[in-house]
Design a protein around this motif. Structure first.
Motif, short mmCIF file in Angstrom:
data_model
loop_
_atom_site.label_atom_id
_atom_site.label_comp_id
_atom_site.label_asym_id
_atom_site.label_seq_id
_atom_site.Cartn_x
_atom_site.Cartn_y
_atom_site.Cartn_z
N MET A 3 -42.68 -11.67 -16.68
CA MET A 3 -42.29 -12.98 -17.16
C MET A 3 -42.82 -14.04 -16.21
N ALA A 4 -43.28 -15.14 -16.80
CA ALA A 4 -43.71 -16.30 -16.02
C ALA A 4 -43.01 -17.52 -16.60
N PHE A 5 -42.84 -18.54 -15.77
CA PHE A 5 -42.20 -19.77 -16.22
C PHE A 5 -43.13 -20.96 -16.01
N TYR A 6 -43.08 -21.86 -16.97
CA TYR A 6 -43.75 -23.16 -16.88
C TYR A 6 -42.66 -24.22 -16.96
N THR A 7 -42.87 -25.36 -16.31
CA THR A 7 -41.94 -26.48 -16.44
C THR A 7 -42.68 -27.68 -17.01
N ALA A 8 -41.95 -28.42 -17.83
CA ALA A 8 -42.49 -29.64 -18.42
C ALA A 8 -41.48 -30.75 -18.19
N THR A 9 -41.98 -31.93 -17.82
CA THR A 9 -41.13 -33.10 -17.60
C THR A 9 -41.71 -34.27 -18.36
N ASN A 10 -40.87 -34.94 -19.14
CA ASN A 10 -41.29 -36.16 -19.84
C ASN A 10 -41.20 -37.31 -18.84
N THR A 11 -42.34 -37.84 -18.43
CA THR A 11 -42.37 -38.95 -17.46
C THR A 11 -42.40 -40.30 -18.17
N GLY A 12 -42.35 -40.28 -19.49
CA GLY A 12 -42.38 -41.52 -20.26
C GLY A 12 -41.00 -42.13 -20.43
N THR A 13 -40.94 -43.20 -21.23
CA THR A 13 -39.69 -43.92 -21.44
C THR A 13 -39.09 -43.69 -22.81
N VAL A 14 -39.75 -42.87 -23.63
CA VAL A 14 -39.24 -42.56 -24.97
C VAL A 14 -39.30 -41.05 -25.18
N PRO A 15 -38.46 -40.52 -26.07
CA PRO A 15 -38.56 -39.10 -26.40
C PRO A 15 -39.95 -38.81 -26.99
N ILE A 16 -40.49 -37.66 -26.66
CA ILE A 16 -41.79 -37.29 -27.21
C ILE A 16 -41.81 -35.80 -27.46
N THR A 17 -42.49 -35.42 -28.54
CA THR A 17 -42.58 -34.02 -28.94
C THR A 17 -44.00 -33.53 -28.69
N GLY A 18 -44.08 -32.35 -28.11
CA GLY A 18 -45.39 -31.74 -27.85
C GLY A 18 -45.40 -30.31 -28.31
N ILE A 70 -56.91 -12.14 -14.79
CA ILE A 70 -56.82 -12.75 -16.12
C ILE A 70 -56.15 -14.10 -15.94
N THR A 71 -56.68 -15.12 -16.60
CA THR A 71 -56.06 -16.44 -16.54
C THR A 71 -55.44 -16.78 -17.88
N LEU A 72 -54.16 -17.10 -17.86
CA LEU A 72 -53.44 -17.57 -19.04
C LEU A 72 -53.35 -19.09 -18.91
N SER A 73 -53.94 -19.79 -19.87
CA SER A 73 -54.01 -21.25 -19.81
C SER A 73 -53.32 -21.86 -21.03
N TYR A 74 -52.44 -22.82 -20.77
CA TYR A 74 -51.77 -23.56 -21.84
C TYR A 74 -52.17 -25.02 -21.78
N THR A 75 -52.29 -25.62 -22.95
CA THR A 75 -52.52 -27.07 -23.04
C THR A 75 -51.48 -27.63 -23.99
N PHE A 76 -50.74 -28.64 -23.54
CA PHE A 76 -49.76 -29.32 -24.38
C PHE A 76 -50.39 -30.56 -25.00
N TYR A 77 -50.14 -30.73 -26.29
CA TYR A 77 -50.62 -31.89 -27.05
C TYR A 77 -49.42 -32.59 -27.69
N PRO A 78 -49.51 -33.91 -27.90
CA PRO A 78 -48.43 -34.57 -28.62
C PRO A 78 -48.46 -34.15 -30.09
N VAL A 79 -47.29 -34.04 -30.69
CA VAL A 79 -47.18 -33.76 -32.11
C VAL A 79 -47.30 -35.07 -32.85
#
Length: 184
Positions: free
Chosen positions: A95-110, A168-177
């Motif tokens: 198991m691996a963990f990633y963290t995401a933080t919304n640094t903006g001023t409004v809710p956002i979905t990715g 092996i490299t596991l790479s994730y990219t987050f995009y806005p919905v």
């Protein structure tokens, strides 16, 4: 039907063929993403991983898995793996963990997409649970911890194309919905 089409005015016939062409191309456009995703999952093409319910069990070999993260410029998030890499037993569940933080001023979905490099290792990197392709909504300042549960299939050891793969490299990219798209 062909005889009936020959009796139609040539301009009207051309317009009908144009409309049919537009309808066909629209259908192909909507079907292309899910069909391509299915193709990649089945073949491992482009470093696409496999999915499973459980790991087969560890063998006496280890491999290093590196974790990479990216964020599209339009998404006001910080996104990173908790560890840069981990050396794991091939065949064992990990198991691996990633963290995401919304640094903006409004809710956002990715939503995240992923790939695995080298590409020939993609078909042996198997995910049991993943946050990819799942919409994640973060409130301003909110941080979430997202797990990925995976294993590396022992068949990687017998494939001549992966004989020299040590990492092996596991790479994730987050995009806005796109919030304008209808949800279905």
């Amino acid at each position: 039907m062909i005889i009936a089409l020959n009796r139609i005015d040539p301009k009207l016939r051309t317009a009908l063929f144009a409309v049919l062409g537009v309808i066909a191309m629209t259908g192909v456009a909507f079907a292309s993403v899910p069909l391509y995703r299915l193709f990649c999952q089945v073949t491992g093409f482009g470093g696409t991983t496999q999915t499973a319910q459980r790991a087969p069990g560890a063998v006496d070999a280890r491999i290093t898995v590196a974790f990479d993260s990216n964020v599209a410029p339009a998404l006001t998030w910080q996104f990173k793996p908790e560890l840069a890499s981990d050396t794991i037993a091939i065949g064992a569940r990990d198991m691996a963990f990633y963290t995401a933080t919304n640094t903006g001023t409004v809710p956002i979905t990715g939503t995240a997409t992923y790939n695995v490099t080298p590409q020939q290792a993609g078909k042996y990197f198997t995910k049991i649970q993943c946050f990819c392709f799942t919409e994640q909504t973060l409130q301003p300042g909110e941080t979430v911890r997202m797990p990925v549960i995976y294993y590396v299939d022992p068949k990687i050891l017998t494939d001549p194309d992966t004989r020299d793969v040590e990492k092996i490299t596991l790479s994730y990219t987050f995009y806005p919905v796109d919030s304008a798209k209808p949800r279905g």
